[in-house]
Write a protein that holds these residues in place. Structure first.
Motif, PDB file in Angstrom:
ATOM      1  N   THR A 125       0.829  -1.207   0.000  1.00 15.15           N
ATOM      2  CA  THR A 125       0.000   0.000   0.000  1.00 15.15           C
ATOM      3  C   THR A 125       0.866   1.260   0.000  1.00 15.15           C
ATOM      4  O   THR A 125       0.408   2.321  -0.443  1.00 15.15           O
ATOM      5  CB  THR A 125      -0.958   0.046   1.201  1.00 15.15           C
ATOM      6  N   THR A 126       2.113   1.163   0.471  1.00 11.15           N
ATOM      7  CA  THR A 126       3.005   2.318   0.450  1.00 11.15           C
ATOM      8  C   THR A 126       3.237   2.789  -0.984  1.00 11.15           C
ATOM      9  O   THR A 126       3.411   3.983  -1.237  1.00 11.15           O
ATOM     10  CB  THR A 126       4.348   1.980   1.109  1.00 11.15           C
ATOM     11  N   ALA A 127       3.243   1.859  -1.924  1.00 16.28           N
ATOM     12  CA  ALA A 127       3.414   2.225  -3.332  1.00 16.28           C
ATOM     13  C   ALA A 127       2.293   3.129  -3.815  1.00 16.28           C
ATOM     14  O   ALA A 127       2.479   3.921  -4.745  1.00 16.28           O
ATOM     15  CB  ALA A 127       3.482   0.964  -4.189  1.00 16.28           C
ATOM     16  N   LEU A 128       1.113   3.017  -3.191  1.00 10.29           N
ATOM     17  CA  LEU A 128      -0.035   3.810  -3.605  1.00 10.29           C
ATOM     18  C   LEU A 128      -0.034   5.204  -2.997  1.00 10.29           C
ATOM     19  O   LEU A 128      -0.828   6.059  -3.413  1.00 10.29           O
ATOM     20  CB  LEU A 128      -1.329   3.091  -3.212  1.00 10.29           C
ATOM     21  N   ARG A 129       0.835   5.461  -2.038  1.00  9.04           N
ATOM     22  CA  ARG A 129       0.884   6.776  -1.360  1.00  9.04           C
ATOM     23  C   ARG A 129       1.583   7.775  -2.293  1.00  9.04           C
ATOM     24  O   ARG A 129       2.769   8.036  -2.195  1.00  9.04           O
ATOM     25  CB  ARG A 129       1.615   6.657  -0.024  1.00  9.04           C
ATOM     26  N   GLN A 130       0.797   8.343  -3.177  1.00 14.54           N
ATOM     27  CA  GLN A 130       1.318   9.219  -4.223  1.00 14.54           C
ATOM     28  C   GLN A 130       0.937  10.674  -3.968  1.00 14.54           C
ATOM     29  O   GLN A 130      -0.092  10.970  -3.353  1.00 14.54           O
ATOM     30  CB  GLN A 130       0.791   8.775  -5.593  1.00 14.54           C
ATOM     31  N   PRO A 131       1.748  11.612  -4.450  1.00 13.06           N
ATOM     32  CA  PRO A 131       1.471  13.040  -4.213  1.00 13.06           C
ATOM     33  C   PRO A 131       0.290  13.546  -5.036  1.00 13.06           C
ATOM     34  O   PRO A 131      -0.085  12.952  -6.044  1.00 13.06           O
ATOM     35  CB  PRO A 131       2.776  13.719  -4.639  1.00 13.06           C
ATOM     36  N   TRP A 132      -0.247  14.675  -4.591  1.00 14.93           N
ATOM     37  CA  TRP A 132      -1.341  15.336  -5.292  1.00 14.93           C
ATOM     38  C   TRP A 132      -0.847  16.557  -6.071  1.00 14.93           C
ATOM     39  O   TRP A 132      -1.652  17.255  -6.686  1.00 14.93           O
ATOM     40  CB  TRP A 132      -2.425  15.779  -4.299  1.00 14.93           C
ATOM     41  N   THR A 133       0.445  16.821  -6.039  1.00 16.85           N
ATOM     42  CA  THR A 133       0.985  18.038  -6.654  1.00 16.85           C
ATOM     43  C   THR A 133       2.083  17.690  -7.651  1.00 16.85           C
ATOM     44  O   THR A 133       3.136  18.327  -7.687  1.00 16.85           O
ATOM     45  CB  THR A 133       1.535  18.985  -5.577  1.00 16.85           C
ATOM     46  N   SER A 134       1.854  16.693  -8.478  1.00 12.45           N
ATOM     47  CA  SER A 134       2.888  16.174  -9.370  1.00 12.45           C
ATOM     48  C   SER A 134       3.143  17.060 -10.584  1.00 12.45           C
ATOM     49  O   SER A 134       3.796  16.643 -11.544  1.00 12.45           O
ATOM     50  CB  SER A 134       2.525  14.764  -9.829  1.00 12.45           C
ATOM     51  N   LEU A 135       2.666  18.299 -10.548  1.00 14.86           N
ATOM     52  CA  LEU A 135       2.900  19.240 -11.634  1.00 14.86           C
ATOM     53  C   LEU A 135       4.392  19.570 -11.781  1.00 14.86           C
ATOM     54  O   LEU A 135       4.806  20.127 -12.791  1.00 14.86           O
ATOM     55  CB  LEU A 135       2.104  20.529 -11.385  1.00 14.86           C
ATOM     56  N   THR A 136       5.201  19.235 -10.776  1.00  8.78           N
ATOM     57  CA  THR A 136       6.635  19.548 -10.815  1.00  8.78           C
ATOM     58  C   THR A 136       7.449  18.539 -11.616  1.00  8.78           C
ATOM     59  O   THR A 136       8.655  18.729 -11.795  1.00  8.78           O
ATOM     60  CB  THR A 136       7.192  19.603  -9.382  1.00  8.78           C
ATOM     61  N   VAL A 137       6.830  17.472 -12.109  1.00 10.82           N
ATOM     62  CA  VAL A 137       7.581  16.380 -12.741  1.00 10.82           C
ATOM     63  C   VAL A 137       7.825  16.623 -14.230  1.00 10.82           C
ATOM     64  O   VAL A 137       8.866  16.242 -14.771  1.00 10.82           O
ATOM     65  CB  VAL A 137       6.842  15.042 -12.525  1.00 10.82           C
ATOM     66  N   TRP A 138       6.887  17.255 -14.911  1.00  8.96           N
ATOM     67  CA  TRP A 138       6.883  17.283 -16.378  1.00  8.96           C
ATOM     68  C   TRP A 138       8.154  17.867 -17.007  1.00  8.96           C
ATOM     69  O   TRP A 138       8.568  17.387 -18.077  1.00  8.96           O
ATOM     70  CB  TRP A 138       5.648  18.018 -16.895  1.00  8.96           C
ATOM     71  N   PRO A 139       8.824  18.902 -16.429  1.00  4.05           N
ATOM     72  CA  PRO A 139       9.983  19.472 -17.140  1.00  4.05           C
ATOM     73  C   PRO A 139      11.112  18.472 -17.394  1.00  4.05           C
ATOM     74  O   PRO A 139      11.869  18.629 -18.368  1.00  4.05           O
ATOM     75  CB  PRO A 139      10.455  20.600 -16.206  1.00  4.05           C
ATOM     76  N   PHE A 140      11.230  17.453 -16.575  1.00  2.00           N
ATOM     77  CA  PHE A 140      12.335  16.509 -16.715  1.00  2.00           C
ATOM     78  C   PHE A 140      12.220  15.662 -17.989  1.00  2.00           C
ATOM     79  O   PHE A 140      13.220  15.105 -18.441  1.00  2.00           O
ATOM     80  CB  PHE A 140      12.397  15.593 -15.487  1.00  2.00           C
ATOM     81  N   TYR A 141      11.015  15.569 -18.547  1.00  5.81           N
ATOM     82  CA  TYR A 141      10.813  14.722 -19.724  1.00  5.81           C
ATOM     83  C   TYR A 141      10.733  15.507 -21.023  1.00  5.81           C
ATOM     84  O   TYR A 141      10.511  14.910 -22.087  1.00  5.81           O
ATOM     85  CB  TYR A 141       9.550  13.882 -19.540  1.00  5.81           C
ATOM     86  N   VAL A 142      10.923  16.822 -20.954  1.00  4.54           N
ATOM     87  CA  VAL A 142      10.898  17.639 -22.168  1.00  4.54           C
ATOM     88  C   VAL A 142      11.898  17.145 -23.216  1.00  4.54           C
ATOM     89  O   VAL A 142      11.578  17.132 -24.416  1.00  4.54           O
ATOM     90  CB  VAL A 142      11.142  19.124 -21.813  1.00  4.54           C
TER      91      VAL A 142
END
Length: 307
Positions: A125-142
């Protein structure tokens, strides 16, 4: 647009089944040294996971717009073929490593990722503990989009990476075969990543592959039993507080800061950073109420969360 399956959606029945199997295994064959399950903690993890699905849907709207615009501007195209998909998965995993590492060493990014480390348990269940503000991730995949990877193909690769990491959140698997441990991320490697003691802090950032950690000097093998969570844990099961407590701590630090230099440091330096007595800033214990990641190499400043 590539016609690729929703990997996460198709994996939900397996998530449920494996979690039930793990819970039953603890009842039938308890391990006194393992953290196991605690009802409120597991419910919090599941609640954070369900909430992340809703918030991620919202964040995908502006992110997809940006990715689509970049994809249309680049002249490059990577076709979705049987031999290009593994290459795209490899590229996504490489940039995942740097995204994950960045979310541990830059405080405003850690404010998003700290959610995943806030449990003192380590189970599926720890794997399911995900953030609600993942807007910070996208620049890394540009870079992948600019290289011609279709946004839908990137979404597929990101989902596959996330699904792979589900099974490594367990204490019921000791070690995999040596060759597998050398190449892939495993429960043993990921237990280190979730540990809060000094020698394990900020290690093993890989998603599917552990070779990036070996190449870039962030790998540590599991030796002693990990202690999970943060170096100063939060004592709450309130979903909103779990999701936002580090942002609240950053806001408090900004209000108390005495200069713009300190304000910038509180946001963009490491989570354990504090202003030094002289002109140069040095790591210092976080003030009361601040949260920090599973920190840095020794000597490690006090890392805390208190929501």
């Amino acid at each position: 647009m590539p016609n690729l399956p929703d990997v996460v959606l198709w994996s939900i029945p397996a998530f449920v089944l494996l979690t039930v199997v793990e819970m039953v295994s603890y009842r039938l064959h308890p391990d006194e040294g393992a953290e196991g399950y605690e009802a409120k903690d597991a419910a919090t993890s599941v609640g954070m996971g369900l909430g992340s699905l809703a918030f991620d849907f919202l964040w995908k709207i502006p992110i997809l717009a940006i990715y689509t615009a970049l994809y249309e501007l680049t002249p490059l195209r990577v076709p979705v073929l049987w031999w290009t998909v593994p290459l795209m998965l490899l590229g996504q995993d490489f940039f995942y490593y740097w995204s994950h590492r960045g979310h541990h060493v830059i405080r405003i990014l850690w404010a998003c990722h700290v959610v995943h480390h806030s449990s003192r348990k380590f189970n599926l269940t720890t794997a399911l503990r995900q953030p609600w503000t993942s807007l910070t991730v996208w620049p890394f995949y540009v870079p992948l989009i600019v290289a011609g990877v279709h946004p839908a193909a990137l979404a597929f690769c990101s989902s596959a990476n996330l699904v792979y990491q589900f099974w490594i959140h367990t204490e019921r698997i000791d070690k995999m075969p040596r060759w597998f441990e050398f190449v892939f991320n495993t429960p043993s490697h990921h237990r280190v990543h979730h540990a809060s003691q000094g020698g394990y802090l900020d290690r093993n950032f890989g998603g599917i592959l552990i070779v990036w950690d070996r190449l870039f000097g962030s790998f540590v093998a599991e030796t002693e039993r990990p202690r999970y969570g943060l170096t100063k844990n939060i004592d709450t099961y309130n979903l909103l507080k779990v999701a936002t407590h580090e942002y609240v701590s950053i806001a408090k630090d900004l209000r108390a800061a005495r200069s713009w230099r300190e304000r910038a440091g509180r946001v963009f330096r490491g989570p354990g950073w504090g202003p030094g007595p002289g002109p140069a800033a040095v790591p210092a214990p976080s003030p009361a109420g601040a949260t920090t990641p599973l920190g840095e190499t020794a000597p490690v400043p006090e890392k805390s969360t208190s929501a």
